[in-house]
Design an enzyme around this catalytic site. Structure first.
Site, PDB file in Angstrom:
ATOM      1  N   GLU A  64      25.730  62.661  11.328  1.00 46.04           N
ATOM      2  CA  GLU A  64      26.675  61.629  11.806  1.00 46.04           C
ATOM      3  C   GLU A  64      27.404  61.045  10.549  1.00 46.04           C
ATOM      4  O   GLU A  64      26.828  60.308  10.025  1.00 46.04           O
ATOM      5  CB  GLU A  64      25.652  60.553  12.561  1.00 46.04           C
ATOM      6  N   CYS A 104      31.593  53.217  10.886  1.00 49.02           N
ATOM      7  CA  CYS A 104      32.027  54.361  11.064  1.00 49.02           C
ATOM      8  C   CYS A 104      33.179  54.499  12.177  1.00 49.02           C
ATOM      9  O   CYS A 104      33.888  55.361  12.085  1.00 49.02           O
ATOM     10  CB  CYS A 104      31.089  55.429  11.332  1.00 49.02           C
TER      11      CYS A 104
HETATM   12  P1  NAD Z   1      25.589  57.777   1.917  1.00 48.69           P
HETATM   13  O1  NAD Z   1      25.724  59.214   2.251  1.00 48.69           O
HETATM   14  O2  NAD Z   1      25.795  57.335   0.613  1.00 48.69           O
HETATM   15  O3  NAD Z   1      23.876  57.328   1.774  1.00 48.69           O
HETATM   16  C1  NAD Z   1      23.260  57.771   3.271  1.00 48.69           C
HETATM   17  C2  NAD Z   1      21.974  57.918   3.059  1.00 48.69           C
HETATM   18  O4  NAD Z   1      21.714  59.172   2.403  1.00 48.69           O
HETATM   19  C3  NAD Z   1      21.306  56.753   2.213  1.00 48.69           C
HETATM   20  O5  NAD Z   1      19.896  56.729   2.633  1.00 48.69           O
HETATM   21  C4  NAD Z   1      21.132  57.552   0.812  1.00 48.69           C
HETATM   22  O6  NAD Z   1      19.935  57.310   0.013  1.00 48.69           O
HETATM   23  C5  NAD Z   1      20.883  58.964   1.397  1.00 48.69           C
HETATM   24  N1  NAD Z   1      21.400  60.027   0.250  1.00 48.69           N
HETATM   25  C6  NAD Z   1      22.187  60.149  -0.710  1.00 48.69           C
HETATM   26  N2  NAD Z   1      22.213  61.360  -1.442  1.00 48.69           N
HETATM   27  C7  NAD Z   1      21.632  62.008  -0.721  1.00 48.69           C
HETATM   28  C8  NAD Z   1      21.020  63.553  -1.000  1.00 48.69           C
HETATM   29  N3  NAD Z   1      21.811  64.066  -1.824  1.00 48.69           N
HETATM   30  N4  NAD Z   1      20.230  63.987  -0.074  1.00 48.69           N
HETATM   31  C9  NAD Z   1      19.731  63.276   0.825  1.00 48.69           C
HETATM   32  N5  NAD Z   1      19.994  61.960   0.996  1.00 48.69           N
HETATM   33  C10 NAD Z   1      20.878  61.468   0.097  1.00 48.69           C
HETATM   34  O7  NAD Z   1      26.170  56.853   3.140  1.00 48.69           O
HETATM   35  P2  NAD Z   1      26.418  55.302   2.958  1.00 48.69           P
HETATM   36  O8  NAD Z   1      27.421  55.026   1.796  1.00 48.69           O
HETATM   37  O9  NAD Z   1      24.934  54.780   2.968  1.00 48.69           O
HETATM   38  O10 NAD Z   1      27.113  54.935   4.348  1.00 48.69           O
HETATM   39  C11 NAD Z   1      28.324  55.102   4.520  1.00 48.69           C
HETATM   40  C12 NAD Z   1      28.675  56.181   5.223  1.00 48.69           C
HETATM   41  O11 NAD Z   1      27.996  56.409   6.667  1.00 48.69           O
HETATM   42  C13 NAD Z   1      30.292  56.025   5.803  1.00 48.69           C
HETATM   43  O12 NAD Z   1      30.880  57.255   5.775  1.00 48.69           O
HETATM   44  C14 NAD Z   1      30.155  55.765   7.342  1.00 48.69           C
HETATM   45  O13 NAD Z   1      31.334  56.155   8.008  1.00 48.69           O
HETATM   46  C15 NAD Z   1      28.922  56.614   7.652  1.00 48.69           C
HETATM   47  N6  NAD Z   1      28.360  56.256   8.854  1.00 48.69           N
HETATM   48  C16 NAD Z   1      28.291  57.028  10.022  1.00 48.69           C
HETATM   49  C17 NAD Z   1      27.623  56.763  11.070  1.00 48.69           C
HETATM   50  C18 NAD Z   1      27.900  57.723  12.472  1.00 48.69           C
HETATM   51  O14 NAD Z   1      27.106  57.345  13.467  1.00 48.69           O
HETATM   52  N7  NAD Z   1      28.832  58.632  12.278  1.00 48.69           N
HETATM   53  C19 NAD Z   1      27.206  55.429  11.448  1.00 48.69           C
HETATM   54  C20 NAD Z   1      27.115  54.650  10.102  1.00 48.69           C
HETATM   55  C21 NAD Z   1      27.740  55.165   9.168  1.00 48.69           C
END
Ligand code: NAD
Length: 524
Positions: free
Chosen positions: A237, A271
């Site tokens: 997502e 998002c």
């Molecule tokens: P992010 O990708 O930076 O981090 C999300 C999670 O992934 C965190 O828990 C982080 O610790 C973990 N993570 C980071 N690097 C990783 C790796 N290499 N391997 C595994 N896990 C890892 O995202 P964010 O900045 O926390 O959130 C914002 C983003 O989320 C935006 O792009 C937003 O659009 C998206 N989002 C999407 C939805 C949806 O339902 N489509 C909902 C909410 C947010």
């Protein structure tokens, strides 16, 4: 065994910019133990009926209802959201989600009979939705309660044990643990593991049976690459760049109000927030004038805001410093390419307060129209025709959500059908997400897989296909021995049953002969 350096990760209050507390990466031994416990408890969950699992989830619901103000206070403290944003999109939404899933899971998570085709006449076919095992949920910082609980509860209802890693930016430490533990919810069925990417990477290496990830595209790609090494299935997502298309026949005031909410709620850190707005040229001036006027009147958070009494604020702050910098960088790029800022456009000095911003004279050469902004920014662009509006909306690497605004519902439906996204609202924005009966997910770079709705339960199941035959004394006519007669009869069935020129009489005759061959060939 590898020892992880206990690097402290500060959790910052985005309003005061002061540290609230620290978390640390989780040690490898702890991760191993978490997965051992998950395996043990999963065996017990699998034996529970869906109704018994629902009873466990209702403990979480009751705890949230009773403790909602405490939960909200911490949620606001870590995210900087307006309290009403937190109440609606986190507390209310998770309660509504549980309410809907209470019934939906009973309907979806049961064995289902399906019809059998001609070749299997006399046999039965069923689908058994079985648990996968241990599901790993990795979540972002913008909805730290809902994004943790909704997929975890779904996976649990489907019979899985859950390991969840909240974002290190808004981990809601203790709050999440209390919800799970103090509510009396089944011990170890949902385990929370804190840490950043380093911990998440090791959780994936612990080989869960499924990964449900919500977050950025950049991280989504990394997770998919790592999961592919273990052939673990992933739901991604990811980000979005939602377009709102506004036709000339709308009630302008209503459309402005709706699009403002869609663009500014959670300070644009959703998002599926409005990230681009396309307005018919005949109402463009009036729409923009009203949008700017209303945007200026919104009450934004300030560094002086009393976090305990934040009801007097419409828009919270940007949760992370890096996100403020992305917003600034995109606005700079747009202005350099000819965009005009009509309101907002600049953070309050030394804060993460970003006022609602409206931009015009924008085009698709600008990052503000192509990349995810994740801030309270609404760039507005004119369109002339329906076709042009559709073309603009689809000119995006993302395909998460969007909205079409028109009094003419036939036109709105026609346009909605041509927008390449996973979700869409007509005369509203993002509200399809408010219905847990609807599946939610993206197309293009917004990811794949669905959660919520029926699909949101089945995604955590092994939908086992089962055939049940009579244990009779005769063998199937298509079993050995293979004979010329059988070959000819099968060809006759193809000709007389499947082809356009059906001949029922010849088909029945061939079918009966085939059957009698089977009946004659007793098991030896
Ligand atoms: P992010 O990708 O930076 O981090 C999300 C999670 O992934 C965190 O828990 C982080 O610790 C973990 N993570 C980071 N690097 C990783 C790796 N290499 N391997 C595994 N896990 C890892 O995202 P964010 O900045 O926390 O959130 C914002 C983003 O989320 C935006 O792009 C937003 O659009 C998206 N989002 C999407 C939805 C949806 O339902 N489509 C909902 C909410 C947010």
């Amino acid at each position: 065994m590898e020892t992880i350096k206990a690097t402290a990760i500060p959790v910052i209050n985005p309003v005061t910019l002061k540290k609230i507390y620290e978390i640390e990466e989780t040690e490898q031994a702890t991760i191993d133990f978490v997965f051992t416990k998950a395996k043990t408890v999963q065996a017990a969950i699998a034996k529970m009926s869906v109704s018994e699992r629902i009873e466990e989830v209702l403990k979480i619901r009751d705890y949230i209802i009773t403790n909602r103000e405490t939960i909200l206070t911490h949620l606001v403290l870590e995210t900087g959201k307006a309290r009403l944003d937190g109440l609606t999109s986190e507390i209310f939404e998770i309660l509504d989600f549980i309410h809907v899933y209470q019934k939906l899971s009973l309907k979806v998570l049961r064995n289902k009979k399906v019809p059998v085709p001609l070749v299997l006449m006399g046999k039965k076919s069923e689908i058994w939705p079985e648990p996968l095992g241990t599901v790993l949920v990795i979540t972002p910082w913008n909805y730290p309660l809902f994004q943790v609980l909704a997929p975890s509860i779904s996976a649990f209802l489907a019979g899985n044990a859950v390991v969840v890693k909240p974002s290190e930016v808004t981990p809601l430490r203790r709050i999440l643990e209390d919800i799970i533990d103090k509510s009396g919810f089944l011990k170890n069925a949902i385990q929370i593991v804190y840490g950043s990417a380093s911990t998440a990477v090791r959780l994936i290496d612990a080989k869960p049976d499924k990964i449900h990830f919500t977050g950025s595209c950049k991280t989504g790609k990394k997770i998919m690459a790592q999961a592919s090494q273990h052939l673990i299935s992933v739901d991604l997502e990811l980000g979005g760049k939602d377009a709102a298309i506004v036709f000339e026949d709308v009630n302008i005031e209503r459309a402005v109000n709706g699009i403002m909410w869609g663009g500014y709620t959670t300070a644009g850190q959703s998002c599926t927030s409005v990230e681009r707005c396309y307005v018919h040229e005949s109402i463009f001036e009036k729409f923009v004038e009203l949008l700017v006027d209303k945007s200026r009147k919104l009450r934004i958070s300030s560094a002086n805001r009393n976090i305990e009494n934040p009801e007097d604020c419409d828009i919270g702050v940007i949760t992370t410093e890096f996100q403020v910098q992305i917003i600034e960088e995109q606005i700079k790029d747009a202005v350099e390419k000819g965009a005009k800022i009509l309101c907002g456009g600049k953070r309050e000095a030394n804060t993460r307060v970003f006022p609602p911003t409206v931009l015009i004279h924008v085009n698709h050469s600008m990052k503000i129209m192509m990349d995810e902004t994740f801030g309270p920014v609404i760039p507005v662009m004119k369109f002339k025709t329906e076709e042009e509006a559709i073309e603009f909306a689809n000119d995006s690497q993302y395909g998460l959500g969007g909205s079409v605004w028109s009094k003419d519902i036939t036109r709105a439906r026609r346009v909605a059908a041509k927008i390449k996204t996973g979700n869409l609202s007509i005369n509203n924005h993002m509200l399809n997400e408010g219905n847990p009966n609807l599946p939610f997910g993206g197309t293009k770079k917004s990811g794949f897989g669905r959660y919520k709705g029926e699909a949101g339960l089945l995604t955590f199941c092994n939908s086992k296909s089962v055939l049940i035959d009579k244990n009779s004394a005769v063998i199937d006519p298509n079993w050995y021995p293979f004979t010329k007669n059988k070959y000819l009869l099968l060809n006759q069935i193809i000709d007389h049953f499947f082809s356009r020129k059906k001949n029922w009489l010849k088909f029945i005759k061939a079918g009966m002969t085939m059957d009698s061959i089977g009946t004659k060939e007793k098991i030896k």
